[in-house]
Structure formats: C-alpha cells, structure tokens
Design a protein around this motif. Structure first.
Motif, PDB file in Angstrom:
ATOM      1  N   PRO A   1     -50.526  28.544  31.679  1.00  0.00           N
ATOM      2  CA  PRO A   1     -50.817  27.211  32.213  1.00  0.00           C
ATOM      3  C   PRO A   1     -51.160  26.251  31.076  1.00  0.00           C
ATOM      4  CG  PRO A   1     -52.591  28.748  32.766  1.00  0.00           C
ATOM      5  CD  PRO A   1     -51.521  29.536  32.075  1.00  0.00           C
ATOM      6  N   THR A   2     -50.716  25.017  31.197  1.00  0.00           N
ATOM      7  CA  THR A   2     -50.971  24.001  30.183  1.00  0.00           C
ATOM      8  C   THR A   2     -50.935  22.625  30.835  1.00  0.00           C
ATOM      9  OG1 THR A   2     -50.331  23.214  27.980  1.00  0.00           O
ATOM     10  CG2 THR A   2     -48.541  23.750  29.517  1.00  0.00           C
ATOM     11  N   ARG A   3     -51.188  21.606  30.040  1.00  0.00           N
ATOM     12  CA  ARG A   3     -51.023  20.230  30.523  1.00  0.00           C
ATOM     13  C   ARG A   3     -50.534  19.359  29.371  1.00  0.00           C
ATOM     14  NH1 ARG A   3     -56.579  20.298  29.807  1.00  0.00           N
ATOM     15  NH2 ARG A   3     -57.302  18.587  28.487  1.00  0.00           N
ATOM     16  N   MET A   4     -49.817  18.321  29.702  1.00  0.00           N
ATOM     17  CA  MET A   4     -49.257  17.387  28.728  1.00  0.00           C
ATOM     18  C   MET A   4     -50.328  16.382  28.327  1.00  0.00           C
ATOM     19  SD  MET A   4     -46.578  16.395  27.016  1.00  0.00           S
ATOM     20  CE  MET A   4     -45.211  17.268  27.740  1.00  0.00           C
ATOM     21  N   GLU A   5     -50.458  16.130  27.027  1.00  0.00           N
ATOM     22  CA  GLU A   5     -51.393  15.132  26.520  1.00  0.00           C
ATOM     23  C   GLU A   5     -50.749  14.373  25.375  1.00  0.00           C
ATOM     24  OE1 GLU A   5     -54.106  14.133  27.855  1.00  0.00           O
ATOM     25  OE2 GLU A   5     -54.509  15.763  29.249  1.00  0.00           O
ATOM     26  N   TYR A   6     -51.368  13.242  25.006  1.00  0.00           N
ATOM     27  CA  TYR A   6     -50.855  12.438  23.899  1.00  0.00           C
ATOM     28  C   TYR A   6     -52.003  12.055  22.986  1.00  0.00           C
ATOM     29  CZ  TYR A   6     -48.181   8.994  21.332  1.00  0.00           C
ATOM     30  OH  TYR A   6     -47.548   8.311  20.338  1.00  0.00           O
ATOM     31  N   GLY A   7     -51.823  12.341  21.685  1.00  0.00           N
ATOM     32  CA  GLY A   7     -52.772  11.919  20.650  1.00  0.00           C
ATOM     33  C   GLY A   7     -51.974  11.111  19.647  1.00  0.00           C
ATOM     34  N   ASN A   8     -51.742  11.672  18.481  1.00  0.00           N
ATOM     35  CA  ASN A   8     -50.824  11.049  17.517  1.00  0.00           C
ATOM     36  C   ASN A   8     -49.377  11.267  17.946  1.00  0.00           C
ATOM     37  OD1 ASN A   8     -52.925  10.203  15.864  1.00  0.00           O
ATOM     38  ND2 ASN A   8     -52.941  12.128  14.746  1.00  0.00           N
ATOM     39  N   ASN A   9     -49.183  12.252  18.819  1.00  0.00           N
ATOM     40  CA  ASN A   9     -47.870  12.598  19.349  1.00  0.00           C
ATOM     41  C   ASN A   9     -48.087  13.373  20.652  1.00  0.00           C
ATOM     42  OD1 ASN A   9     -45.107  12.773  19.479  1.00  0.00           O
ATOM     43  ND2 ASN A   9     -44.863  13.817  17.517  1.00  0.00           N
ATOM     44  N   TRP A  10     -47.017  13.654  21.395  1.00  0.00           N
ATOM     45  CA  TRP A  10     -47.125  14.456  22.614  1.00  0.00           C
ATOM     46  C   TRP A  10     -47.396  15.915  22.246  1.00  0.00           C
ATOM     47  CZ3 TRP A  10     -47.481  12.192  27.182  1.00  0.00           C
ATOM     48  CH2 TRP A  10     -46.976  10.894  27.323  1.00  0.00           C
ATOM     49  N   TYR A  11     -48.251  16.572  23.014  1.00  0.00           N
ATOM     50  CA  TYR A  11     -48.527  17.990  22.784  1.00  0.00           C
ATOM     51  C   TYR A  11     -48.927  18.658  24.095  1.00  0.00           C
ATOM     52  CZ  TYR A  11     -53.531  16.761  22.860  1.00  0.00           C
ATOM     53  OH  TYR A  11     -54.777  16.309  23.227  1.00  0.00           O
ATOM     54  N   LEU A  12     -48.881  19.997  24.087  1.00  0.00           N
ATOM     55  CA  LEU A  12     -49.313  20.799  25.225  1.00  0.00           C
ATOM     56  C   LEU A  12     -50.632  21.447  24.878  1.00  0.00           C
ATOM     57  CD1 LEU A  12     -45.938  22.548  26.149  1.00  0.00           C
ATOM     58  CD2 LEU A  12     -46.921  20.477  27.141  1.00  0.00           C
ATOM     59  N   VAL A  13     -51.615  21.320  25.737  1.00  0.00           N
ATOM     60  CA  VAL A  13     -52.945  21.871  25.495  1.00  0.00           C
ATOM     61  C   VAL A  13     -52.861  23.393  25.432  1.00  0.00           C
ATOM     62  CG1 VAL A  13     -55.277  22.112  26.443  1.00  0.00           C
ATOM     63  CG2 VAL A  13     -54.096  19.914  26.577  1.00  0.00           C
ATOM     64  N   GLY A  14     -53.368  23.970  24.331  1.00  0.00           N
ATOM     65  CA  GLY A  14     -53.409  25.420  24.162  1.00  0.00           C
ATOM     66  C   GLY A  14     -52.112  26.044  23.697  1.00  0.00           C
ATOM     67  N   VAL A  15     -51.108  25.207  23.356  1.00  0.00           N
ATOM     68  CA  VAL A  15     -49.815  25.719  22.908  1.00  0.00           C
ATOM     69  C   VAL A  15     -49.517  25.148  21.522  1.00  0.00           C
ATOM     70  CG1 VAL A  15     -47.330  25.756  23.361  1.00  0.00           C
ATOM     71  CG2 VAL A  15     -48.946  25.886  25.263  1.00  0.00           C
ATOM     72  N   ARG A  16     -49.315  26.041  20.554  1.00  0.00           N
ATOM     73  CA  ARG A  16     -48.950  25.590  19.212  1.00  0.00           C
ATOM     74  C   ARG A  16     -47.431  25.616  19.089  1.00  0.00           C
ATOM     75  NH1 ARG A  16     -52.445  28.914  15.009  1.00  0.00           N
ATOM     76  NH2 ARG A  16     -52.019  30.549  16.520  1.00  0.00           N
ATOM     77  N   ALA A  17     -46.846  24.437  18.968  1.00  0.00           N
ATOM     78  CA  ALA A  17     -45.395  24.321  18.810  1.00  0.00           C
ATOM     79  C   ALA A  17     -45.106  23.040  18.032  1.00  0.00           C
ATOM     80  CB  ALA A  17     -44.708  24.275  20.164  1.00  0.00           C
ATOM     81  N   SER A  18     -44.290  23.153  16.995  1.00  0.00           N
ATOM     82  CA  SER A  18     -43.953  21.969  16.204  1.00  0.00           C
ATOM     83  C   SER A  18     -42.945  21.093  16.942  1.00  0.00           C
ATOM     84  CB  SER A  18     -43.405  22.369  14.847  1.00  0.00           C
ATOM     85  OG  SER A  18     -42.278  23.217  14.990  1.00  0.00           O
ATOM     86  N   ASP A  19     -42.153  21.679  17.834  1.00  0.00           N
ATOM     87  CA  ASP A  19     -41.167  20.945  18.617  1.00  0.00           C
ATOM     88  C   ASP A  19     -41.215  21.426  20.062  1.00  0.00           C
ATOM     89  OD1 ASP A  19     -39.045  19.431  19.495  1.00  0.00           O
ATOM     90  OD2 ASP A  19     -37.528  20.507  18.360  1.00  0.00           O
ATOM     91  N   LEU A  20     -41.475  20.502  20.987  1.00  0.00           N
ATOM     92  CA  LEU A  20     -41.565  20.866  22.406  1.00  0.00           C
ATOM     93  C   LEU A  20     -40.200  20.903  23.082  1.00  0.00           C
ATOM     94  CD1 LEU A  20     -44.658  18.699  23.449  1.00  0.00           C
ATOM     95  CD2 LEU A  20     -44.615  21.057  22.603  1.00  0.00           C
ATOM     96  N   ASN A  21     -39.195  20.272  22.480  1.00  0.00           N
ATOM     97  CA  ASN A  21     -37.862  20.227  23.090  1.00  0.00           C
ATOM     98  C   ASN A  21     -37.321  21.631  23.335  1.00  0.00           C
ATOM     99  OD1 ASN A  21     -36.884  17.515  23.514  1.00  0.00           O
ATOM    100  ND2 ASN A  21     -37.113  17.261  21.306  1.00  0.00           N
ATOM    101  N   GLY A  22     -36.867  21.843  24.569  1.00  0.00           N
ATOM    102  CA  GLY A  22     -36.229  23.100  24.922  1.00  0.00           C
ATOM    103  C   GLY A  22     -37.179  24.184  25.420  1.00  0.00           C
ATOM    104  N   LEU A  23     -38.495  23.938  25.355  1.00  0.00           N
ATOM    105  CA  LEU A  23     -39.412  24.958  25.868  1.00  0.00           C
ATOM    106  C   LEU A  23     -39.180  25.155  27.364  1.00  0.00           C
ATOM    107  CD1 LEU A  23     -42.837  24.149  24.153  1.00  0.00           C
ATOM    108  CD2 LEU A  23     -41.258  25.992  23.632  1.00  0.00           C
ATOM    109  N   ARG A  24     -39.207  26.393  27.805  1.00  0.00           N
ATOM    110  CA  ARG A  24     -39.017  26.734  29.212  1.00  0.00           C
ATOM    111  C   ARG A  24     -40.315  26.477  29.964  1.00  0.00           C
ATOM    112  NH1 ARG A  24     -36.738  32.580  30.523  1.00  0.00           N
ATOM    113  NH2 ARG A  24     -38.118  32.877  32.279  1.00  0.00           N
ATOM    114  N   VAL A  25     -40.240  25.715  31.028  1.00  0.00           N
ATOM    115  CA  VAL A  25     -41.426  25.355  31.804  1.00  0.00           C
ATOM    116  C   VAL A  25     -41.134  25.514  33.291  1.00  0.00           C
ATOM    117  CG1 VAL A  25     -42.322  23.762  30.066  1.00  0.00           C
ATOM    118  CG2 VAL A  25     -40.823  22.902  31.856  1.00  0.00           C
ATOM    119  N   ARG A  26     -42.200  25.640  34.048  1.00  0.00           N
ATOM    120  CA  ARG A  26     -42.050  25.606  35.523  1.00  0.00           C
ATOM    121  C   ARG A  26     -43.182  24.785  36.102  1.00  0.00           C
ATOM    122  NH1 ARG A  26     -43.200  31.956  37.102  1.00  0.00           N
ATOM    123  NH2 ARG A  26     -45.441  31.950  36.658  1.00  0.00           N
ATOM    124  N   ILE A  27     -42.832  24.095  37.180  1.00  0.00           N
ATOM    125  CA  ILE A  27     -43.776  23.177  37.814  1.00  0.00           C
ATOM    126  C   ILE A  27     -43.611  23.257  39.333  1.00  0.00           C
ATOM    127  CG2 ILE A  27     -42.199  21.203  37.714  1.00  0.00           C
ATOM    128  CD1 ILE A  27     -44.724  19.548  36.895  1.00  0.00           C
TER     129      ILE A  27
END
Length: 72
Positions: free
Chosen positions: A46-72
């Motif tokens: 489980p995670t949530r989308m946030e924005y600081g200096n850039n978009w990121y997922l809370v608790g997920v370390r990834a340099s590029d979010l494009n293409g990550l598999r997600v479900r909602i």
C-alpha cells in the motif's frame, strides 16, 4: 468494487501521474493523497501519491515511477 491493475504513466499535459489500464482506459489523473497499491519486490504494497520537489510514492524508493505496476 473490484480492483483494477494498470501501470503508472506521467501525463505531461496535466503535469501529473495517471494509471493506464488499457490502450484507451485511464484512471483520470492522480492527486496528492490518492491511495493505491504498487507491486514491488514480488508483492503488493500500500502507498499513496505525494508531491514535494517531484512526485513520489510514500514508502517506495524508485528513481522513475513510470511503468510501475499498480492496482486501485
């Protein structure tokens, strides 16, 4: 409601991430605080989308979010 699985993509026209489920099927744009699950290291987390200096997922370390598999 059944969960849908897709991939994160960056929508440059909206300047935010979206989830692509199929060729012409999109979530409609993610906003800060939107919660969903991401598939990392072989399991759904489980995670949530946030924005600081850039978009990121809370608790997920990834340099590029494009293409990550997600479900909602």
């Amino acid at each position: 409601m059944a969960q849908k699985t897709g991939a994160l993509i960056f929508d440059e026209t909206a300047d935010r991430y979206d989830i692509r489920f199929d060729l012409n099927d999109y979530y409609g744009g993610l906003h800060c605080g939107d919660c969903f699950e991401v598939f990392v290291r072989g399991k759904w987390k489980p995670t949530r989308m946030e924005y600081g200096n850039n978009w990121y997922l809370v608790g997920v370390r990834a340099s590029d979010l494009n293409g990550l598999r997600v479900r909602i």
